[in-house]
Design a protein around this motif. Structure first.
Motif, PDB file in Angstrom:
ATOM      1  N   ALA A   1       7.735   4.751  51.100  1.00 12.88           N
ATOM      2  CA  ALA A   1       8.083   4.968  52.501  1.00 12.88           C
ATOM      3  C   ALA A   1       6.872   5.266  53.372  1.00 12.88           C
ATOM      4  N   THR A   2       5.682   5.394  52.769  1.00 13.02           N
ATOM      5  CA  THR A   2       4.461   5.551  53.568  1.00 13.02           C
ATOM      6  C   THR A   2       3.854   4.197  53.926  1.00 13.02           C
ATOM      7  N   ALA A   3       4.471   3.106  53.520  1.00 11.53           N
ATOM      8  CA  ALA A   3       3.922   1.772  53.757  1.00 11.53           C
ATOM      9  C   ALA A   3       3.794   1.491  55.250  1.00 11.53           C
ATOM     10  N   PRO A   4       2.821   0.668  55.625  1.00 11.91           N
ATOM     11  CA  PRO A   4       2.736   0.246  57.032  1.00 11.91           C
ATOM     12  C   PRO A   4       3.913  -0.662  57.373  1.00 11.91           C
ATOM     13  N   SER A   5       4.311  -0.651  58.636  1.00 14.05           N
ATOM     14  CA  SER A   5       5.438  -1.490  59.049  1.00 14.05           C
ATOM     15  C   SER A   5       5.244  -1.940  60.493  1.00 14.05           C
ATOM     16  N   GLY A   6       5.867  -3.056  60.824  1.00 16.25           N
ATOM     17  CA  GLY A   6       5.746  -3.593  62.172  1.00 16.25           C
ATOM     18  C   GLY A   6       6.234  -2.610  63.215  1.00 16.25           C
ATOM     19  N   ALA A   7       5.343  -2.269  64.167  1.00 22.20           N
ATOM     20  CA  ALA A   7       5.655  -1.312  65.241  1.00 22.20           C
ATOM     21  C   ALA A   7       6.113   0.039  64.698  1.00 22.20           C
ATOM     22  N   HIS A   8       5.734   0.326  63.458  1.00 21.82           N
ATOM     23  CA  HIS A   8       6.094   1.582  62.786  1.00 21.82           C
ATOM     24  C   HIS A   8       7.605   1.828  62.823  1.00 21.82           C
ATOM     25  N   GLN A   9       8.363   0.761  62.628  1.00 19.54           N
ATOM     26  CA  GLN A   9       9.820   0.897  62.651  1.00 19.54           C
ATOM     27  C   GLN A   9      10.396   1.294  61.300  1.00 19.54           C
ATOM     28  N   GLN A  10       9.585   1.198  60.229  1.00 19.31           N
ATOM     29  CA  GLN A  10      10.010   1.622  58.884  1.00 19.31           C
ATOM     30  C   GLN A  10      11.392   1.041  58.540  1.00 19.31           C
ATOM     31  N   PRO A  11      11.493  -0.290  58.499  1.00 24.05           N
ATOM     32  CA  PRO A  11      12.807  -0.940  58.411  1.00 24.05           C
ATOM     33  C   PRO A  11      13.350  -1.053  56.996  1.00 24.05           C
ATOM     34  N   TRP A  12      13.411   0.064  56.287  1.00 23.91           N
ATOM     35  CA  TRP A  12      13.850   0.011  54.896  1.00 23.91           C
ATOM     36  C   TRP A  12      14.830   1.123  54.571  1.00 23.91           C
ATOM     37  N   THR A  13      15.674   0.848  53.608  1.00 25.18           N
ATOM     38  CA  THR A  13      16.562   1.843  53.026  1.00 25.18           C
ATOM     39  C   THR A  13      16.495   1.673  51.512  1.00 25.18           C
TER      40      THR A  13
ATOM     41  N   ALA B   1      19.032   0.729  32.246  1.00 24.57           N
ATOM     42  CA  ALA B   1      18.050   1.606  32.891  1.00 24.57           C
ATOM     43  C   ALA B   1      18.768   2.788  33.532  1.00 24.57           C
ATOM     44  N   PRO B   2      18.189   3.984  33.487  1.00 28.91           N
ATOM     45  CA  PRO B   2      18.876   5.155  34.054  1.00 28.91           C
ATOM     46  C   PRO B   2      18.991   5.132  35.569  1.00 28.91           C
ATOM     47  N   TYR B   3      18.142   4.349  36.235  1.00 27.82           N
ATOM     48  CA  TYR B   3      18.190   4.270  37.701  1.00 27.82           C
ATOM     49  C   TYR B   3      18.143   2.822  38.153  1.00 27.82           C
ATOM     50  N   LEU B   4      18.853   2.560  39.241  1.00 25.81           N
ATOM     51  CA  LEU B   4      18.649   1.337  40.010  1.00 25.81           C
ATOM     52  C   LEU B   4      18.224   1.759  41.410  1.00 25.81           C
ATOM     53  N   ILE B   5      17.165   1.159  41.906  1.00 23.26           N
ATOM     54  CA  ILE B   5      16.794   1.338  43.311  1.00 23.26           C
ATOM     55  C   ILE B   5      17.102   0.016  43.999  1.00 23.26           C
ATOM     56  N   VAL B   6      18.087   0.028  44.879  1.00 22.46           N
ATOM     57  CA  VAL B   6      18.426  -1.172  45.631  1.00 22.46           C
ATOM     58  C   VAL B   6      17.777  -1.037  47.006  1.00 22.46           C
ATOM     59  N   VAL B   7      16.855  -1.938  47.292  1.00 23.94           N
ATOM     60  CA  VAL B   7      16.098  -1.875  48.541  1.00 23.94           C
ATOM     61  C   VAL B   7      16.775  -2.784  49.570  1.00 23.94           C
ATOM     62  N   PHE B   8      17.042  -2.215  50.736  1.00 27.80           N
ATOM     63  CA  PHE B   8      17.612  -2.972  51.839  1.00 27.80           C
ATOM     64  C   PHE B   8      16.614  -3.040  52.981  1.00 27.80           C
ATOM     65  N   GLU B   9      16.579  -4.177  53.652  1.00 27.54           N
ATOM     66  CA  GLU B   9      15.780  -4.305  54.858  1.00 27.54           C
ATOM     67  C   GLU B   9      16.691  -4.184  56.072  1.00 27.54           C
ATOM     68  N   GLN B  10      16.216  -3.451  57.061  1.00 30.85           N
ATOM     69  CA  GLN B  10      16.984  -3.238  58.283  1.00 30.85           C
ATOM     70  C   GLN B  10      16.526  -4.257  59.324  1.00 30.85           C
ATOM     71  N   ARG B  11      17.372  -5.226  59.614  1.00 33.61           N
ATOM     72  CA  ARG B  11      17.007  -6.256  60.588  1.00 33.61           C
ATOM     73  C   ARG B  11      16.875  -5.671  61.986  1.00 33.61           C
ATOM     74  N   TYR B  12      17.611  -4.620  62.264  1.00 37.24           N
ATOM     75  CA  TYR B  12      17.513  -3.929  63.552  1.00 37.24           C
ATOM     76  C   TYR B  12      17.985  -2.503  63.350  1.00 37.24           C
ATOM     77  N   TYR B  13      17.684  -1.646  64.333  1.00 32.35           N
ATOM     78  CA  TYR B  13      18.048  -0.233  64.251  1.00 32.35           C
ATOM     79  C   TYR B  13      19.250   0.039  65.137  1.00 32.35           C
ATOM     80  N   LEU B  14      20.227   0.742  64.587  1.00 35.31           N
ATOM     81  CA  LEU B  14      21.411   1.106  65.337  1.00 35.31           C
ATOM     82  C   LEU B  14      21.270   2.513  65.898  1.00 35.31           C
ATOM     83  N   ASP B  15      21.295   2.622  67.207  1.00 38.96           N
ATOM     84  CA  ASP B  15      21.212   3.920  67.891  1.00 38.96           C
ATOM     85  C   ASP B  15      22.473   4.060  68.735  1.00 38.96           C
ATOM     86  N   GLY B  16      23.534   4.561  68.083  1.00 38.48           N
ATOM     87  CA  GLY B  16      24.822   4.579  68.753  1.00 38.48           C
ATOM     88  C   GLY B  16      25.299   3.153  68.964  1.00 38.48           C
ATOM     89  N   ASP B  17      25.564   2.805  70.203  1.00 37.91           N
ATOM     90  CA  ASP B  17      25.990   1.443  70.526  1.00 37.91           C
ATOM     91  C   ASP B  17      24.804   0.530  70.799  1.00 37.91           C
TER      92      ASP B  17
END
Length: 227
Positions: free
Chosen positions: A64-76, A128-144
């Motif tokens: 989660a410290t990775a660089p991202s476009g416009a620092h939007q950190q589009p990952w889950t 494996a004891p863990y699965l990490i499923v990585v999702f990319e956020q195409r856009y950010y939801l801020d309420g509506d």
């Protein structure tokens, strides 16, 4: 301080003064890291031995410290430990893989995969004891409101690379699994509409009898061009 959207906020720089590393220490660290990372392998046979969860959480924090476009950190990063959920993911993934291996991949892709020994069976998804499923956020939801993210694929790809590095340096094995299509992951894990599955990463210790393909990496002079 908790993250909040920074859309249209003013530029407010802060000082950056990292500790300077000596040339000798830099050379020593770089050589050690190169040697350690050269030992990294993709593992498909995992031990069910438990792994301290904090190790995995710290690796995700590194990603989660990775660089991202416009620092939007589009990952889950969805950390999956529930056996029932992992079984559902495996069942759906193996069905997609069955369709792929029976014709959807095409001859060239199957030919490229043959030296790796892969097939439609994916026991690592439940072993494996863990699965990490990585999702990319195409856009950010801020309420509506909906805010576009930028360079999403690039940003999430870099984060996944940092995740794999952190896991390996912590003594764990991992695999990047990308069943196609991956829509079932959003359904099984109940992710919102702005997220799209990027990769499934099983994490754990290698099985005692784990085997890996006999592969050779390109030499440095095969991957670098000096200008």
């Amino acid at each position: 301080m908790a993250w909040a959207p920074i859309h249209d906020q003013p530029y407010t720089p802060v000082p950056y003064r990292p500790v300077r590393v000596s040339a000798e220490d830099s050379l020593r660290t770089a050589a050690a890291l190169r040697a350690k990372m050269d030992q990294r392998r993709t593992v498909r046979a995992f031990s069910s031995e438990p792994v301290p969860e904090q190790v995995v959480l710290d690796a995700i924090a590194v990603a989660a410290t990775a660089p991202s476009g416009a620092h939007q950190q589009p990952w889950t990063f969805v950390l999956v430990t529930d056996p029932e959920v992992r079984a559902r993911i495996r069942e759906a993934a193996e069905e997609e893989e069955r369709i792929s291996y029976e014709g959807r991949l095409g001859d060239q892709w199957l030919s490229a995969l043959r030296p790796l020994g892969t097939d439609m069976h994916k026991p690592h998804l439940t072993d494996a004891p863990y699965l990490i499923v990585v999702f990319e956020q195409r856009y950010y939801l801020d309420g509506d409101e909906q805010h576009k993210h930028y360079y999403v694929d690039e940003s999430v790809g870099i984060a996944v690379g940092m995740l794999l590095t952190a896991l390996h340096l912590s003594g764990l094995a991992a695999l990047t699994h990308t069943p196609s299509p991956m829509r079932f992951l959003s359904e099984v894990l109940g992710r919102p509409r702005n997220e799209k599955a990027f990769a499934v990463i099983p994490v754990g210790y290698p099985a005692p009898d784990a085997m890996v393909p006999d592969l050779v990496r390109k030499d440095l002079d095969q991957v670098i061009v000096r200008v």
